[in-house]
Design a protein around this motif. Structure first.
Motif, PDB file in Angstrom:
ATOM      1  N   ALA A   5      -1.623   8.045  17.379  1.00  0.00           N
ATOM      2  CA  ALA A   5      -2.093   7.372  16.166  1.00  0.00           C
ATOM      3  C   ALA A   5      -1.273   7.842  14.971  1.00  0.00           C
ATOM      4  O   ALA A   5      -0.985   9.032  14.816  1.00  0.00           O
ATOM      5  N   TYR A   6      -0.887   6.893  14.121  1.00  0.00           N
ATOM      6  CA  TYR A   6      -0.156   7.151  12.879  1.00  0.00           C
ATOM      7  C   TYR A   6      -0.801   6.344  11.765  1.00  0.00           C
ATOM      8  O   TYR A   6      -1.537   5.382  12.010  1.00  0.00           O
ATOM      9  N   ASP A   7      -0.470   6.718  10.536  1.00  0.00           N
ATOM     10  CA  ASP A   7      -0.914   5.876   9.422  1.00  0.00           C
ATOM     11  C   ASP A   7      -0.168   4.547   9.431  1.00  0.00           C
ATOM     12  O   ASP A   7      -0.757   3.491   9.217  1.00  0.00           O
ATOM     13  N   ILE A   8       1.148   4.606   9.684  1.00  0.00           N
ATOM     14  CA  ILE A   8       2.000   3.419   9.619  1.00  0.00           C
ATOM     15  C   ILE A   8       2.869   3.345  10.858  1.00  0.00           C
ATOM     16  O   ILE A   8       3.470   4.340  11.276  1.00  0.00           O
ATOM     17  N   VAL A   9       2.974   2.136  11.431  1.00  0.00           N
ATOM     18  CA  VAL A   9       3.909   1.862  12.517  1.00  0.00           C
ATOM     19  C   VAL A   9       4.888   0.806  12.021  1.00  0.00           C
ATOM     20  O   VAL A   9       4.473  -0.247  11.526  1.00  0.00           O
ATOM     21  N   VAL A  10       6.187   1.102  12.156  1.00  0.00           N
ATOM     22  CA  VAL A  10       7.235   0.187  11.719  1.00  0.00           C
ATOM     23  C   VAL A  10       8.009  -0.303  12.941  1.00  0.00           C
ATOM     24  O   VAL A  10       8.496   0.506  13.731  1.00  0.00           O
ATOM     25  N   LEU A  11       8.113  -1.618  13.091  1.00  0.00           N
ATOM     26  CA  LEU A  11       8.907  -2.213  14.171  1.00  0.00           C
ATOM     27  C   LEU A  11      10.287  -2.544  13.627  1.00  0.00           C
ATOM     28  O   LEU A  11      10.434  -3.418  12.773  1.00  0.00           O
ATOM     29  N   GLY A  12      11.307  -1.837  14.100  1.00  0.00           N
ATOM     30  CA  GLY A  12      12.668  -2.110  13.684  1.00  0.00           C
ATOM     31  C   GLY A  12      13.225  -1.033  12.781  1.00  0.00           C
ATOM     32  O   GLY A  12      12.675  -0.767  11.715  1.00  0.00           O
ATOM     33  N   PRO A 120      -4.791  -6.204  16.642  1.00  0.00           N
ATOM     34  CA  PRO A 120      -4.740  -5.625  15.301  1.00  0.00           C
ATOM     35  C   PRO A 120      -4.394  -4.134  15.314  1.00  0.00           C
ATOM     36  O   PRO A 120      -4.977  -3.356  16.078  1.00  0.00           O
ATOM     37  N   ARG A 121      -3.408  -3.755  14.504  1.00  0.00           N
ATOM     38  CA  ARG A 121      -3.021  -2.357  14.264  1.00  0.00           C
ATOM     39  C   ARG A 121      -2.588  -1.606  15.534  1.00  0.00           C
ATOM     40  O   ARG A 121      -2.636  -0.397  15.581  1.00  0.00           O
ATOM     41  N   ARG A 122      -2.172  -2.330  16.546  1.00  0.00           N
ATOM     42  CA  ARG A 122      -1.786  -1.672  17.790  1.00  0.00           C
ATOM     43  C   ARG A 122      -0.436  -2.206  18.266  1.00  0.00           C
ATOM     44  O   ARG A 122      -0.192  -3.412  18.267  1.00  0.00           O
ATOM     45  N   VAL A 123       0.438  -1.279  18.676  1.00  0.00           N
ATOM     46  CA  VAL A 123       1.765  -1.617  19.174  1.00  0.00           C
ATOM     47  C   VAL A 123       1.971  -0.917  20.510  1.00  0.00           C
ATOM     48  O   VAL A 123       1.707   0.285  20.634  1.00  0.00           O
ATOM     49  N   VAL A 124       2.436  -1.664  21.493  1.00  0.00           N
ATOM     50  CA  VAL A 124       2.776  -1.100  22.798  1.00  0.00           C
ATOM     51  C   VAL A 124       4.289  -1.102  22.938  1.00  0.00           C
ATOM     52  O   VAL A 124       4.957  -2.113  22.670  1.00  0.00           O
ATOM     53  N   VAL A 125       4.830   0.052  23.338  1.00  0.00           N
ATOM     54  CA  VAL A 125       6.279   0.210  23.447  1.00  0.00           C
ATOM     55  C   VAL A 125       6.661   0.480  24.890  1.00  0.00           C
ATOM     56  O   VAL A 125       6.151   1.426  25.507  1.00  0.00           O
ATOM     57  N   HIS A 139      -3.446   2.330   8.958  1.00  0.00           N
ATOM     58  CA  HIS A 139      -3.401   1.494   7.761  1.00  0.00           C
ATOM     59  C   HIS A 139      -2.599   0.210   7.937  1.00  0.00           C
ATOM     60  O   HIS A 139      -3.073  -0.859   7.541  1.00  0.00           O
ATOM     61  N   ALA A 140      -1.388   0.308   8.480  1.00  0.00           N
ATOM     62  CA  ALA A 140      -0.546  -0.894   8.494  1.00  0.00           C
ATOM     63  C   ALA A 140       0.501  -0.836   9.591  1.00  0.00           C
ATOM     64  O   ALA A 140       0.957   0.239   9.988  1.00  0.00           O
ATOM     65  N   VAL A 141       0.878  -2.039  10.049  1.00  0.00           N
ATOM     66  CA  VAL A 141       2.053  -2.237  10.892  1.00  0.00           C
ATOM     67  C   VAL A 141       3.032  -3.088  10.083  1.00  0.00           C
ATOM     68  O   VAL A 141       2.637  -4.095   9.475  1.00  0.00           O
ATOM     69  N   ALA A 142       4.291  -2.701  10.072  1.00  0.00           N
ATOM     70  CA  ALA A 142       5.315  -3.452   9.341  1.00  0.00           C
ATOM     71  C   ALA A 142       6.355  -3.983  10.320  1.00  0.00           C
ATOM     72  O   ALA A 142       6.956  -3.205  11.080  1.00  0.00           O
ATOM     73  N   VAL A 143       6.558  -5.287  10.319  1.00  0.00           N
ATOM     74  CA  VAL A 143       7.549  -5.918  11.175  1.00  0.00           C
ATOM     75  C   VAL A 143       8.861  -6.012  10.390  1.00  0.00           C
ATOM     76  O   VAL A 143       8.946  -6.719   9.379  1.00  0.00           O
ATOM     77  N   CYS A 144       9.873  -5.304  10.866  1.00  0.00           N
ATOM     78  CA  CYS A 144      11.192  -5.289  10.221  1.00  0.00           C
ATOM     79  C   CYS A 144      12.268  -5.530  11.277  1.00  0.00           C
ATOM     80  O   CYS A 144      13.266  -4.810  11.351  1.00  0.00           O
ATOM     81  N   THR A 145      12.036  -6.533  12.110  1.00  0.00           N
ATOM     82  CA  THR A 145      12.901  -6.765  13.271  1.00  0.00           C
ATOM     83  C   THR A 145      14.114  -7.631  12.961  1.00  0.00           C
ATOM     84  O   THR A 145      14.964  -7.837  13.825  1.00  0.00           O
ATOM     85  N   GLY A 146      14.208  -8.165  11.746  1.00  0.00           N
ATOM     86  CA  GLY A 146      15.407  -8.863  11.313  1.00  0.00           C
ATOM     87  C   GLY A 146      15.603 -10.220  11.944  1.00  0.00           C
ATOM     88  O   GLY A 146      14.660 -10.886  12.371  1.00  0.00           O
ATOM     89  N   ASP A 306      -7.516  -9.056   6.999  1.00  0.00           N
ATOM     90  CA  ASP A 306      -7.661  -7.619   6.729  1.00  0.00           C
ATOM     91  C   ASP A 306      -6.414  -6.976   6.128  1.00  0.00           C
ATOM     92  O   ASP A 306      -6.424  -5.782   5.836  1.00  0.00           O
ATOM     93  N   GLY A 307      -5.328  -7.736   5.961  1.00  0.00           N
ATOM     94  CA  GLY A 307      -4.173  -7.251   5.220  1.00  0.00           C
ATOM     95  C   GLY A 307      -3.450  -6.064   5.812  1.00  0.00           C
ATOM     96  O   GLY A 307      -2.834  -5.286   5.086  1.00  0.00           O
ATOM     97  N   TRP A 308      -3.448  -5.918   7.135  1.00  0.00           N
ATOM     98  CA  TRP A 308      -2.810  -4.750   7.756  1.00  0.00           C
ATOM     99  C   TRP A 308      -1.385  -5.011   8.228  1.00  0.00           C
ATOM    100  O   TRP A 308      -0.657  -4.069   8.542  1.00  0.00           O
TER     101      TRP A 308
END
Length: 477
Positions: A5-12, A120-125, A139-146, A306-308
């Motif tokens: 668990a993290y506060d923020i997960v960033v993809l990319g 919601p708020r979950r990423v599988v790698v 708190h948030a997931v940010a998609v930055c995959t370009g 929910d703005g996540w």
């Protein structure tokens, strides 16, 4: 499967993802970044950095050939091995050790593998070693995959293994004959680079001119220069079929819409970009795979409750340039940090958490010879918005600093002034060495500096920036 668990997960982990993660970590939020390729992303290894490393020797030689006392010393060809080695060094030989070390130095965790949303708020790698990890964001997931190169669906194209921007910026050798399909930034920059390195280049443009998103004179001047350099520029020409003959490195035959054929060794398709969202689990949060992600001015995805969920950089389709992605990342990171703290948000037109520059003041430099640079609106775009504008043009050859910069200097400058509001809404420059002029125009457009105040921003003499004085004189009449 392990879970963290993290506060923020960033993809990319391209420039956008790196900058966003840096901001959230600086705000005291635990942050992890997920990357399936190289940390540093498209810009660092297959776009901005390698392309400019290829182009800088080209423009430097061109500038030297216009200066008395130097032109005879640089009459020969470029040293191709040295240029390619320079490119390879700038991309760290396609290794990301330095970028990984930076992540570690600022306390950002890295998980390598292909990340997908899983609700919601979950990423599988799925990692390269077959291990699966589940990451949960408080708190948030940010998609930055370009984005990726968009290649048209033409008969035979897939089997012909065409170049995209990736192959064009990383090729280990110069093709004898290269066809470039497209008329935008990637097309004209790569035509410039590979022609200067010795390739016979044919540029195939579906429309009537180059750089269609800039003022028309920009595409005209760049087209003239490419033709003078030996590029075969063909407008109103489309490719209908592509075939690679014989072996894997055999010649490629292009069938054109006029029935003609063109034989080359490689073909580059520079025909646009598509979002890298087709396999990141958008369907698990009610979104459509492969779509651009619509966001508000804080880069929060509008269609997700929910703005996540956030999306910054190319993936939101607001402004597909590295510097704009990094700008959005700073905005989004600040917004996520403020919302995580429950702080009152500073939003609105000039708010710290609103990416307003994506709408009004996007700068871009095309690193051809001559360079083309613009910010804000073209005259046609401003008129389509219903603005009452005045356009002022000036021949850059008439500026004293331009003549000192290069014999036979050719270029043009334009400002677009909103007559009702009294400030610039756009500016375009074309000419050798004008990329460094652009930020002054960006400040004027983004800051909505009144034209009457710009009159008192005195340019140094004798520099090319004196064009500002001439443009303002033209405006005042």
């Amino acid at each position: 499967m392990t879970a963290d668990a993290y506060d923020i997960v960033v993809l990319g982990a391209g420039p956008t993802g790196e900058n966003l993660a840096d901001r959230t970590r600086a705000a005291g939020l635990t942050t992890v970044i997920v990357e399936s390729e190289l940390v540093g992303g498209e810009c660092s290894y297959w776009a901005c950095m390698p392309s400019k490393a290829l182009l800088r020797p080209v423009t430097a030689r061109a500038d030297a050939r216009r200066v008395p006392g130097l032109r005879g010393l640089v009459a020969g060809p470029l040293e191709t091995p040295a240029v390619l080695a320079h490119r390879d060094a700038y991309v760290s030989h396609w290794k990301d050790d330095g970028q990984v070390a930076w992540l570690e130095s600022v306390g950002i965790d890295l998980v390598r593998g292909h990340g997908r949303l899983d609700g919601p708020r979950r990423v599988v790698v799925d990692g390269p070693d077959g291990e699966r990890r589940e990451l949960t964001a408080r708190h948030a997931v940010a998609v930055c995959t370009g984005s990726r190169a968009a290649v048209p669906d033409l008969p035979g194209l897939a089997a012909a293994r065409p170049w995209t921007s990736r192959e064009a910026t990383s090729a280990p050798a110069v093709p004898q004959r290269l066809a470039v399909v497209g008329g935008g930034v990637v097309a004209v920059e790569m035509a410039t680079a590979w022609r200067a390195l010795g390739a016979a280049v044919t540029l195939l443009v579906r429309g009537g001119g180059l750089l269609p998103r800039m003022e028309p004179f920009a595409g005209r001047l760049v087209a003239e220069a490419l033709a003078e350099a030996g590029v075969d520029v063909r407008t109103h020409t489309s490719v209908t079929e592509v075939r690679r003959n014989g072996s894997a490195d055999g010649p490629v035959t292009l069938t054109l819409d006029d029935g003609g054929r063109l034989a080359v060794d490689e073909v580059l398709f520079a025909t646009g970009r598509a979002p890298r969202t087709d396999d990141i689990g958008l369907e698990t949060v009610g979104l459509t795979p492969g779509d651009w992600l619509e966001v508000d001015d804080s880069c929060r995805v509008r269609a997700v409750g929910d703005g996540w969920l956030y999306a910054a950089g190319d993936v939101n389709h607001r402004a597909l340039m590295t510097h704009q992605g990094k700008y959005q990342a700073r905005i989004a990171g600040a917004a996520i940090g403020a919302r995580a703290r429950g702080a009152e948000e500073q939003t609105g037109r000039w708010g710290a958490h609103a990416a307003t520059a994506d709408l009004a003041a996007v700068p871009q430099v095309v690193f051809t010879d001559p360079e083309a640079a613009s910010v804000g609106l073209t005259a046609a775009e401003a008129e389509r918005q219903g603005r009452r504008v005045r356009v002022v043009d000036h021949d850059l050859a008439q500026v004293a600093g331009a003549g000192l910069y290069a014999d036979g200097y050719r270029g043009q400058a334009r400002i677009v002034v909103d007559e009702d509001r009294g400030h610039l809404v756009g500016a375009t420059f074309v000419g050798p060495g004008i990329g460094e002029l652009l930020h002054s125009a960006t400040v004027a457009v983004a800051g909505e500096v009144p034209v009457e105040r710009l009159w008192h921003a005195v340019p140094a003499y004798p520099t090319i920036s004196e064009v500002w004085l001439r443009l303002l004189e033209g405006y005042r009449g």
